[in-house]
Scaffold this motif. Structure first.
Motif, PDB file in Angstrom:
ATOM      1  N   ARG A  71       0.826  -1.210   0.000  1.00 26.57           N
ATOM      2  CA  ARG A  71       0.000   0.000   0.000  1.00 26.57           C
ATOM      3  C   ARG A  71       0.863   1.263   0.000  1.00 26.57           C
ATOM      4  O   ARG A  71       0.394   2.343  -0.341  1.00 26.57           O
ATOM      5  N   GLU A  73       3.730   4.110  -0.813  1.00 25.86           N
ATOM      6  CA  GLU A  73       4.301   4.720  -2.002  1.00 25.86           C
ATOM      7  C   GLU A  73       5.818   4.804  -1.913  1.00 25.86           C
ATOM      8  O   GLU A  73       6.488   5.210  -2.865  1.00 25.86           O
ATOM      9  N   TRP A 195      -7.525 -10.557  -5.746  1.00 21.45           N
ATOM     10  CA  TRP A 195      -8.467  -9.795  -4.925  1.00 21.45           C
ATOM     11  C   TRP A 195      -7.755  -9.101  -3.759  1.00 21.45           C
ATOM     12  O   TRP A 195      -8.041  -7.936  -3.443  1.00 21.45           O
ATOM     13  N   ARG A 198      -5.939  -6.064  -4.952  1.00 22.92           N
ATOM     14  CA  ARG A 198      -6.852  -4.947  -5.254  1.00 22.92           C
ATOM     15  C   ARG A 198      -7.468  -4.377  -3.976  1.00 22.92           C
ATOM     16  O   ARG A 198      -7.554  -3.156  -3.821  1.00 22.92           O
ATOM     17  N   SER A 199      -7.897  -5.252  -3.052  1.00 27.56           N
ATOM     18  CA  SER A 199      -8.666  -4.814  -1.884  1.00 27.56           C
ATOM     19  C   SER A 199      -7.788  -4.402  -0.707  1.00 27.56           C
ATOM     20  O   SER A 199      -8.085  -3.422  -0.016  1.00 27.56           O
ATOM     21  N   SER A 201      -4.016  -4.330  -0.773  1.00 29.01           N
ATOM     22  CA  SER A 201      -2.833  -3.564  -1.171  1.00 29.01           C
ATOM     23  C   SER A 201      -3.192  -2.281  -1.908  1.00 29.01           C
ATOM     24  O   SER A 201      -2.344  -1.398  -2.065  1.00 29.01           O
ATOM     25  N   GLY A 202      -4.423  -2.180  -2.403  1.00 25.56           N
ATOM     26  CA  GLY A 202      -4.880  -0.938  -3.005  1.00 25.56           C
ATOM     27  C   GLY A 202      -4.482  -0.704  -4.442  1.00 25.56           C
ATOM     28  O   GLY A 202      -4.450   0.457  -4.889  1.00 25.56           O
ATOM     29  N   PHE A 203      -4.182  -1.737  -5.187  1.00 23.77           N
ATOM     30  CA  PHE A 203      -3.871  -1.558  -6.607  1.00 23.77           C
ATOM     31  C   PHE A 203      -5.141  -1.122  -7.339  1.00 23.77           C
ATOM     32  O   PHE A 203      -6.189  -1.758  -7.236  1.00 23.77           O
ATOM     33  N   ARG A 204      -5.040  -0.058  -8.095  1.00 20.89           N
ATOM     34  CA  ARG A 204      -6.231   0.527  -8.706  1.00 20.89           C
ATOM     35  C   ARG A 204      -6.592  -0.105 -10.049  1.00 20.89           C
ATOM     36  O   ARG A 204      -7.758  -0.150 -10.424  1.00 20.89           O
ATOM     37  N   SER A 205      -5.606  -0.558 -10.781  1.00 23.84           N
ATOM     38  CA  SER A 205      -5.893  -1.111 -12.112  1.00 23.84           C
ATOM     39  C   SER A 205      -5.653  -2.617 -12.121  1.00 23.84           C
ATOM     40  O   SER A 205      -4.760  -3.125 -11.426  1.00 23.84           O
ATOM     41  N   SER A 208      -1.914  -3.506 -13.107  1.00 18.98           N
ATOM     42  CA  SER A 208      -0.878  -3.375 -12.079  1.00 18.98           C
ATOM     43  C   SER A 208      -0.950  -4.523 -11.073  1.00 18.98           C
ATOM     44  O   SER A 208       0.078  -5.017 -10.600  1.00 18.98           O
ATOM     45  N   ALA A 209      -2.166  -4.970 -10.741  1.00 21.92           N
ATOM     46  CA  ALA A 209      -2.324  -6.099  -9.826  1.00 21.92           C
ATOM     47  C   ALA A 209      -1.782  -7.382 -10.452  1.00 21.92           C
ATOM     48  O   ALA A 209      -1.092  -8.168  -9.791  1.00 21.92           O
TER      49      ALA A 209
END
Length: 340
Positions: A71, A73, A195, A198-199, A201-205, A208-209
């Motif tokens: 998560r 940056e 999942w 995405r849920s 770790s917060g990968f938006r696309s 990228s996941a």
């Protein structure tokens, strides 16, 4: 498949020298088994099973930290998360094997491969016919269509993609119930990984996941592929009808690499520095293979049997220089006079 002997092939020299006479192969193995049993009896439950269970448990417990690190940056924290997930992935998929239920979890959910075929290929073929040409000779790792640099440097990155594809291809050869279960568990494992990225770790696309999935699952793919070929290919090969006794087969056809902390943790001693011990005594836990190593090496040296050891770098250089011979051409069958 029946192994075939290549015409006019020169016999490959046994690593470490061939044993002198058959030396009563079954008697020798029985004597070594008695020594190993004595070590087992003197060992605690923690040594026999606890250490391995603790490593697997720690790997499972470390997974949330890995997903949460992704998560961030901060590049260093992000790299830490990828490292944690990558190392844990290989620890669980390579070392994990308890009961049937756990086997399904580690092999099908985590590895995205068929448990039946993993057991058949590793236990029935590779251990049962170690270095027997056409059976347990590690030929599944040979890709003659690739040149040495593509194979050694680029091909490992495709392992996470190829593994589920091979598993799905082989489902047509098993009964419907097993095929449905395997397909379901593989899909569950891959989707759960996606999942969580995405849920949690917060990968938006999605891209990228998926890229992160590939990165973590291929983090240690290079050493994983390398050690699987370094420890058998290039050593003596046998024909099915003229294979030596088990103790000779394992002492001639298996090689140990030196201890490497990261690979010891992720792959286990059985795959790195105690591969000879693992092949001779596959029922032993990873930690017990390390404990009986001095007994096995001492016994084989005393009986003037080979105990093959080499460094990772030396084997890497050897395979680069003799890639055509080892990985493209059909290896010749070793003639061991007096052992058949």
């Amino acid at each position: 498949a029946s192994p075939t002997e290549p015409p006019s092939a020169e016999p490959m020299e046994p690593a470490g020298g061939a044993p002198r006479g058959n030396g009563g192969g079954e008697a020798l193995l029985g004597e070594l088994e008695a020594l190993v049993r004595d070590v087992e009896r003197a060992s605690s439950w923690w040594e026999r099973h606890g250490v391995d269970c603790a490593i697997l448990a720690l790997s499972l417990l470390a997974l949330p930290a890995g997903f949460l690190c992704l998560r961030s940056e901060n590049v260093l924290v992000l790299g830490l998360g990828i490292t944690i997930l990558g190392v844990c992935h290989y620890t669980l998929t390579v070392k994990g094997s308890w009961s049937k239920v756990w086997e399904l979890f580690f092999v099908e959910v985590c590895s995205a491969f068929s448990a039946e075929y993993a057991h058949y290929g590793h236990v029935k073929l590779h251990h049962g016919y170690t270095n027997v040409l056409g059976l347990g000779d590690s030929s599944t790792w040979r890709l003659p269509c690739l040149n040495r640099f593509v194979y050694m440097f680029l091909a490992p990155l495709s392992i996470p993609v190829i593994t589920p594809l091979v598993a799905v291809e082989r489902l047509r050869r098993v009964e419907l119930r097993s095929a449905v279960r395997t397909l379901g568990l593989i899909s569950l494992g891959l989707y759960a990984h996606y999942w969580l990225l995405r849920s949690v770790s917060g990968f938006r696309s999605p891209g990228s996941a998926l890229l992160c999935m590939l990165t973590t699952r291929s983090l240690l793919a290079h050493p994983y592929l390398h050690v699987n070929i370094f420890q058998h290919i290039g050593l003596p090969m046998f024909s099915r009808d003229k294979k030596p006794r088990r103790i000779h087969m394992m002492s001639l056809g298996v090689l140990n690499l030196p201890r490497l902390p990261l690979l010891d943790w992720a792959f286990g001693h059985s795959l790195i520095s105690c591969h000879v011990e693992h092949h001779l005594f596959p029922r032993l836990s990873d930690n017990m293979c390390l404990k009986v190593k001095p007994v096995v090496s001492g016994f084989l040296h005393e009986k003037q049997l080979p105990y093959n050891e080499d460094s990772y770098l030396a084997r890497f250089r050897l395979f680069l220089s003799r890639y055509e011979e080892f990985m493209v051409q059909t290896p010749p069958i070793t003639e061991l006079v007096g052992l058949q």
